[in-house]
Design an enzyme around this catalytic site. Sequence first.
Site, short mmCIF file in Angstrom:
data_model
loop_
_atom_site.label_atom_id
_atom_site.label_comp_id
_atom_site.label_asym_id
_atom_site.label_seq_id
_atom_site.Cartn_x
_atom_site.Cartn_y
_atom_site.Cartn_z
N GLU A 74 0.85 -1.20 0.00
CA GLU A 74 0.00 0.00 0.00
C GLU A 74 0.89 1.24 0.00
OE1 GLU A 74 -3.46 0.87 -0.18
OE2 GLU A 74 -2.39 2.77 -0.30
N ARG A 118 -0.32 4.45 0.34
CA ARG A 118 -0.86 5.45 1.26
C ARG A 118 -0.35 5.15 2.68
NH1 ARG A 118 -5.79 8.31 0.49
NH2 ARG A 118 -6.29 6.99 -1.28
N THR A 138 -9.53 4.23 -0.88
CA THR A 138 -10.40 5.39 -1.08
C THR A 138 -11.53 5.36 -0.06
OG1 THR A 138 -9.95 5.26 -3.45
CG2 THR A 138 -11.89 6.52 -2.79
N ALA A 151 -24.68 15.21 -11.38
CA ALA A 151 -25.76 14.84 -10.44
C ALA A 151 -25.73 13.34 -10.18
CB ALA A 151 -27.11 15.27 -10.99
N GLY A 201 -22.02 13.92 -6.16
CA GLY A 201 -22.57 15.28 -6.23
C GLY A 201 -23.74 15.46 -5.29
N VAL A 257 -20.59 22.49 -17.66
CA VAL A 257 -19.68 23.55 -17.23
C VAL A 257 -18.53 23.58 -18.21
CG1 VAL A 257 -18.02 24.19 -15.43
CG2 VAL A 257 -20.33 23.47 -14.80
N HIS A 289 -44.75 -4.39 13.67
CA HIS A 289 -45.44 -3.10 13.61
C HIS A 289 -45.12 -2.30 14.85
CE1 HIS A 289 -48.56 -0.19 12.78
NE2 HIS A 289 -48.93 -0.29 14.05
P1 FAD Z 1 -9.59 1.68 -3.45
O1 FAD Z 1 -10.45 1.79 -2.24
O2 FAD Z 1 -9.48 2.86 -4.33
O3 FAD Z 1 -8.14 1.24 -2.92
C1 FAD Z 1 -7.06 1.14 -3.76
C2 FAD Z 1 -5.81 1.29 -2.93
O4 FAD Z 1 -4.70 0.96 -3.75
C3 FAD Z 1 -5.54 2.71 -2.45
O5 FAD Z 1 -5.32 2.69 -1.06
C4 FAD Z 1 -4.29 3.14 -3.18
O6 FAD Z 1 -3.45 3.98 -2.41
C5 FAD Z 1 -3.62 1.81 -3.45
N1 FAD Z 1 -2.72 1.79 -4.60
C6 FAD Z 1 -2.99 2.18 -5.88
N2 FAD Z 1 -1.92 1.95 -6.68
C7 FAD Z 1 -0.97 1.42 -5.88
C8 FAD Z 1 0.34 0.95 -6.12
N3 FAD Z 1 0.88 0.96 -7.34
N4 FAD Z 1 1.05 0.48 -5.07
C9 FAD Z 1 0.53 0.44 -3.83
N5 FAD Z 1 -0.72 0.85 -3.55
C10 FAD Z 1 -1.46 1.32 -4.56
N6 FAD Z 1 -18.80 3.02 -2.29
C11 FAD Z 1 -19.78 2.44 -1.58
O7 FAD Z 1 -20.04 1.25 -1.77
N7 FAD Z 1 -20.50 3.15 -0.66
C12 FAD Z 1 -20.26 4.45 -0.41
O8 FAD Z 1 -20.93 5.05 0.43
C13 FAD Z 1 -19.24 5.09 -1.14
N8 FAD Z 1 -18.97 6.39 -0.93
C14 FAD Z 1 -17.96 6.98 -1.63
C15 FAD Z 1 -17.72 8.33 -1.42
C16 FAD Z 1 -16.72 8.97 -2.11
C17 FAD Z 1 -16.47 10.44 -1.86
C18 FAD Z 1 -15.92 8.24 -3.03
C19 FAD Z 1 -14.81 8.91 -3.77
C20 FAD Z 1 -16.16 6.90 -3.26
C21 FAD Z 1 -17.19 6.26 -2.56
N9 FAD Z 1 -17.49 4.92 -2.77
C22 FAD Z 1 -18.51 4.33 -2.09
C23 FAD Z 1 -16.72 4.09 -3.72
C24 FAD Z 1 -15.68 3.24 -2.97
O9 FAD Z 1 -14.83 4.10 -2.25
C25 FAD Z 1 -14.89 2.41 -3.96
O10 FAD Z 1 -15.77 1.64 -4.75
C26 FAD Z 1 -13.94 1.47 -3.22
O11 FAD Z 1 -13.06 2.17 -2.40
C27 FAD Z 1 -13.13 0.64 -4.24
O12 FAD Z 1 -12.32 -0.25 -3.55
P2 FAD Z 1 -10.96 -0.81 -4.19
O13 FAD Z 1 -10.39 -1.73 -3.17
O14 FAD Z 1 -11.22 -1.33 -5.54
O15 FAD Z 1 -10.02 0.46 -4.38
P1 NAI Z 2 -21.38 9.10 -11.11
O1 NAI Z 2 -21.03 8.29 -12.26
O2 NAI Z 2 -22.28 8.56 -10.05
O3 NAI Z 2 -22.07 10.47 -11.59
C1 NAI Z 2 -21.43 11.36 -12.45
C2 NAI Z 2 -22.47 12.29 -13.03
O4 NAI Z 2 -21.80 13.32 -13.75
C3 NAI Z 2 -23.41 11.61 -14.01
O5 NAI Z 2 -24.72 11.99 -13.69
C4 NAI Z 2 -22.95 12.13 -15.36
O6 NAI Z 2 -24.00 12.19 -16.31
C5 NAI Z 2 -22.47 13.51 -14.98
N1 NAI Z 2 -21.50 14.10 -15.90
C6 NAI Z 2 -20.49 13.49 -16.57
N2 NAI Z 2 -19.79 14.39 -17.29
C7 NAI Z 2 -20.35 15.60 -17.05
C8 NAI Z 2 -20.07 16.93 -17.46
N3 NAI Z 2 -19.04 17.19 -18.26
N4 NAI Z 2 -20.86 17.93 -17.03
C9 NAI Z 2 -21.91 17.67 -16.19
N5 NAI Z 2 -22.22 16.45 -15.76
C10 NAI Z 2 -21.44 15.42 -16.16
O7 NAI Z 2 -19.98 9.56 -10.49
P2 NAI Z 2 -19.60 10.23 -9.11
O8 NAI Z 2 -20.78 10.84 -8.46
O9 NAI Z 2 -18.41 11.05 -9.38
O10 NAI Z 2 -19.18 8.96 -8.26
C11 NAI Z 2 -18.09 8.13 -8.67
C12 NAI Z 2 -18.26 6.73 -8.19
O11 NAI Z 2 -18.17 6.65 -6.79
C13 NAI Z 2 -19.60 6.17 -8.60
O12 NAI Z 2 -19.37 5.13 -9.51
C14 NAI Z 2 -20.21 5.64 -7.37
O13 NAI Z 2 -20.56 4.31 -7.52
C15 NAI Z 2 -19.14 5.76 -6.28
N6 NAI Z 2 -19.76 6.34 -5.10
C16 NAI Z 2 -20.69 5.60 -4.45
C17 NAI Z 2 -21.36 6.12 -3.38
C18 NAI Z 2 -22.40 5.31 -2.74
O14 NAI Z 2 -22.48 4.12 -3.00
N7 NAI Z 2 -23.21 5.88 -1.87
C19 NAI Z 2 -21.08 7.45 -2.87
C20 NAI Z 2 -20.11 8.16 -3.67
C21 NAI Z 2 -19.48 7.59 -4.72
#
Ligand code: FAD
Ligand code: NAI
Length: 467
Positions: free
Chosen positions: A32, A34, A40, A181, A185, A237, A446
């Site tokens: 890792e 980080r 993430t 959206a 977002g 945008v 209920h």
């Molecule tokens: P990641 O969690 O991205 O982990 C990858 C890891 O690999 C990182 O720690 C990185 O540092 C490491 N890494 C990368 N390259 C290297 C390398 N070469 N050497 C060593 N380490 C490396 N999903 C949900 O299901 N529910 C949610 O509520 C949700 N909320 C989210 C909110 C936000 C703001 C964001 C951005 C994402 C959210 N997601 C959510 C999505 C979720 O975070 C990801 O789907 C998930 O983290 C993916 O898991 P992963 O293990 O594939 O990768």
């Molecule tokens: P997203 O794919 O959910 O939404 C992106 C949105 O941006 C879409 O509605 C798309 O049409 C729009 N878009 C694309 N290009 C655009 C442009 N140029 N101008 C205006 N709108 C545009 O992606 P988001 O919200 O960034 O999330 C990324 C990933 O993280 C998702 O795949 C999601 O699964 C995961 N995630 C999951 C969460 C959860 O499970 N609660 C919470 C946050 C993220």
Amino acid sequence: MSYDLCIIGSGPGGYVCAVKAAQLGLKVAVVEKRATYGGTCLNIGCIPSKALLHTSEMFDEAGHSFEGFGIKVGKPKLDLPAMMKHKEDVIDANTGGVAFLFKKNKIDAFHGTGKIAAPGKVEVTGEDGTTQTVEAKNIVIATGSEVTPLPGIEIDEKQVVSSTGALSLDKVPGKMIVVGAGVIGLELGSVWRRLGAEVTVVEFLDRILPGMDGDVAKNFQRILKKQGFEFKLSSKVTGVEKKGKGLAVSVEPASGDAAAETLDADVVLVAIGRRPFTEGLGLEEVGVELDERKRVKTDGHFKTNIDGIYAIGDVIVGPMLAHKGEDEGAALAEILAGQAGHVNYDVIPGVVYTMPEVASLGKTEEELKAAGIKYKAGKYPFSANGRARAMGHTDGFVKILADAETDKVLGAHMIGAGVGEMIHELAVLMEFGGSSEDLARTCHAHPTLSEAVREAAMATYDKPIHI
Ligand code: FAD
Ligand code: NAI
């Protein structure tokens, strides 16, 4: 030392794969880059966003709902640094939890950036530039995803932010423009709107939450508008310029057939999706194939085209969700231990953790229509549910889609307080191939919000009782 398995990345995909493989008796290494584990999700995704969603929701409730319940607390005052500290504490507890699991399961963790030097060999480069090689029978790519940039718009994580910056703003913006959206977002837009920002969401398509059931998206947009969100759909945008202390944001119709308008903002959040992260991994040199969207190509059982190299999580096809990555990690560990690991991609819930929440599982009405599958829809509003009324959470509904002939449940879509928890009774039902009548004939306590699920199931083949 040689390992059975070396996993690059400790996110939900990587760390679950590591723990499960160790539990099954394999000798496991994780690389890792980080400083903390959890990827993430734990550091800059699911966990911090849910911490802020929870605290901002309490702030909003204290300001807007308490009085109606007969609780007078005066106007709540925001202590943003304390709210952020709670978020940081939650992150630390969770990332520390992964470190504990690694130790408990005797998983060796290497800090540094991993690169596949050859099948069976991962080169790890530490922050000081020193390298070491980890040898393993199998390598798992679990490197996740990164923010998709918006061409021509530079993210400084202060004024023009991705989700990462939006989780750490040091003051509440007066005006926030959210580009996209989608899930990020709407969740992070909700956080800052509840804390006082005016939030305008600019979305390229003519609807919010693409991919989710259209009926749900339409109703949810109406609810968000009531909460104060502004929407500019079918818009894009095209530029962000600094103007004094703020920003001037150019917004055009997506079709490009009308003049651009300029909106003022203090902060712009770019949330237009995420893309797989495979940079510097040595994939090209080793010959690991990527697909057209630069995701690592696998054979459906997580194996790449190169023997001994596998991939899971956001870096491969499928929804970018933590639980999808976790399930893939566990299934791959089982496969590598000689068992039959499997993920059912038809039953992966999707939840938007706003207030009310949105939860979705299985097929949408649009998907069923496109596939020519005849279905029945049963719908039940929370406004007719006694517990929802008691809680003051009457927005939303439950909709269940069942096969018109067999009554097998094919999909479920909900808006409402707590639906992110309630969706799981549908998940269990669908895993067992259950029908909506099975669900409707199951006794539900209920008064619970889950009674709305039962009534929606009833509505697919009969009449619900309470409407
Ligand atoms: P990641 O969690 O991205 O982990 C990858 C890891 O690999 C990182 O720690 C990185 O540092 C490491 N890494 C990368 N390259 C290297 C390398 N070469 N050497 C060593 N380490 C490396 N999903 C949900 O299901 N529910 C949610 O509520 C949700 N909320 C989210 C909110 C936000 C703001 C964001 C951005 C994402 C959210 N997601 C959510 C999505 C979720 O975070 C990801 O789907 C998930 O983290 C993916 O898991 P992963 O293990 O594939 O990768
Ligand atoms: P997203 O794919 O959910 O939404 C992106 C949105 O941006 C879409 O509605 C798309 O049409 C729009 N878009 C694309 N290009 C655009 C442009 N140029 N101008 C205006 N709108 C545009 O992606 P988001 O919200 O960034 O999330 C990324 C990933 O993280 C998702 O795949 C999601 O699964 C995961 N995630 C999951 C969460 C959860 O499970 N609660 C919470 C946050 C993220």
